[in-house]
Design a protein around this motif. Structure first.
Motif, short mmCIF file in Angstrom:
data_model
loop_
_atom_site.label_atom_id
_atom_site.label_comp_id
_atom_site.label_asym_id
_atom_site.label_seq_id
_atom_site.Cartn_x
_atom_site.Cartn_y
_atom_site.Cartn_z
N THR A 31 12.76 -1.35 14.68
CA THR A 31 11.97 -0.15 14.97
C THR A 31 12.01 0.81 13.79
N ALA A 32 13.21 0.99 13.20
CA ALA A 32 13.34 1.86 12.03
C ALA A 32 12.52 1.33 10.86
N GLN A 33 12.55 0.01 10.66
CA GLN A 33 11.77 -0.59 9.57
C GLN A 33 10.27 -0.41 9.81
N ALA A 34 9.84 -0.56 11.05
CA ALA A 34 8.42 -0.37 11.37
C ALA A 34 8.01 1.08 11.11
N GLN A 35 8.88 2.01 11.49
CA GLN A 35 8.61 3.43 11.23
C GLN A 35 8.49 3.67 9.73
N ARG A 36 9.41 3.11 8.97
CA ARG A 36 9.39 3.27 7.50
C ARG A 36 8.12 2.64 6.92
N ALA A 37 7.75 1.47 7.47
CA ALA A 37 6.53 0.81 6.99
C ALA A 37 5.31 1.69 7.27
N ALA A 38 5.28 2.33 8.43
CA ALA A 38 4.15 3.21 8.76
C ALA A 38 4.11 4.40 7.81
N GLU A 39 5.29 4.96 7.50
CA GLU A 39 5.35 6.08 6.55
C GLU A 39 4.87 5.65 5.16
N LEU A 40 5.30 4.48 4.74
CA LEU A 40 4.89 3.97 3.42
C LEU A 40 3.38 3.69 3.40
N GLU A 41 2.84 3.21 4.51
CA GLU A 41 1.40 2.97 4.59
C GLU A 41 0.62 4.27 4.43
N VAL A 42 1.11 5.35 5.07
CA VAL A 42 0.48 6.67 4.91
C VAL A 42 0.56 7.11 3.45
N GLN A 43 1.74 6.93 2.85
CA GLN A 43 1.91 7.32 1.44
C GLN A 43 0.98 6.52 0.54
N LEU A 44 0.84 5.23 0.84
CA LEU A 44 -0.06 4.38 0.05
C LEU A 44 -1.50 4.85 0.18
N LYS A 45 -1.89 5.20 1.42
CA LYS A 45 -3.24 5.70 1.63
C LYS A 45 -3.48 6.98 0.83
N ASP A 46 -2.49 7.89 0.85
CA ASP A 46 -2.60 9.13 0.07
C ASP A 46 -2.68 8.84 -1.43
N ALA A 47 -1.82 7.94 -1.90
CA ALA A 47 -1.81 7.60 -3.33
C ALA A 47 -3.14 6.97 -3.75
N THR A 48 -3.70 6.12 -2.86
CA THR A 48 -4.99 5.50 -3.16
C THR A 48 -6.09 6.55 -3.25
N ALA A 49 -6.06 7.50 -2.30
CA ALA A 49 -7.06 8.58 -2.33
C ALA A 49 -6.89 9.42 -3.60
N GLN A 50 -5.65 9.69 -3.98
CA GLN A 50 -5.42 10.47 -5.21
C GLN A 50 -5.89 9.72 -6.44
N ALA A 51 -5.65 8.42 -6.46
CA ALA A 51 -6.11 7.62 -7.60
C ALA A 51 -7.63 7.62 -7.68
N GLN A 52 -8.29 7.54 -6.52
CA GLN A 52 -9.75 7.59 -6.48
C GLN A 52 -10.24 8.93 -7.01
N ARG A 53 -9.60 10.01 -6.54
CA ARG A 53 -9.97 11.36 -7.00
C ARG A 53 -9.74 11.50 -8.50
N ALA A 54 -8.64 10.94 -8.99
CA ALA A 54 -8.35 11.00 -10.42
C ALA A 54 -9.43 10.26 -11.21
N ALA A 55 -9.88 9.13 -10.71
CA ALA A 55 -10.95 8.38 -11.39
C ALA A 55 -12.24 9.20 -11.42
N GLU A 56 -12.54 9.87 -10.28
CA GLU A 56 -13.74 10.71 -10.24
C GLU A 56 -13.62 11.87 -11.23
#
Length: 123
Positions: A31-56
């Motif tokens: 359960t703790a690993q799944a929670q951490r995975a969900a947090e990392l997924e959110v962070q990845l989504k944010d990082a992807t959006a930031q990278a897209q914004r940086a490219a723009e």
């Protein structure tokens, strides 16, 4: 005999309880690993959006740089055109002066022609 059977059942129940405790610990870890995975997924989504914004923003910066370069070129052309217009105005003033001098020369030539005619008659 009955006591042995009960002891055996107690031993089984104890082993099952131990196994249940181990499985509960594993479930807690999972359960703790799944929670951490969900947090990392959110962070990845944010990082992807930031990278897209940086490219723009990088594309916008490239456009702005090209526009600034073009503006500098146009400014240089404007400077040249202004200098040429200034030179043209100077030449026009000189031409006006030369035309006035030519007009004056024509008037003097006419006067000279009249004077020569008068002198000729007088002679």
């Amino acid at each position: 005999q009955r006591a042995a059977e009960l002891e055996a059942r107690l031993t089984d129940a104890t082993a099952q309880a131990q196994r249940a405790a181990e499985l509960e610990a594993q479930l807690s870890d999972a359960t703790a690993q799944a929670q951490r995975a969900a947090e990392l997924e959110v962070q990845l989504k944010d990082a992807t959006a930031q990278a897209q914004r940086a490219a723009e923003l990088e594309a916008q910066l490239k456009d702005a740089t090209a526009q600034a370069q073009r503006a500098a070129e146009l400014e240089a052309q404007l400077r040249d055109a202004t200098a040429q217009a200034q030179r043209a105005a100077e030449l026009e003033a000189q031409l006006t002066d030369v035309n006035a001098q030519a007009q004056r020369a024509a008037e003097l030539e006419a006067q000279l022609t009249d004077a020569s005619a008068q002198a000729q008659r007088a002679a």
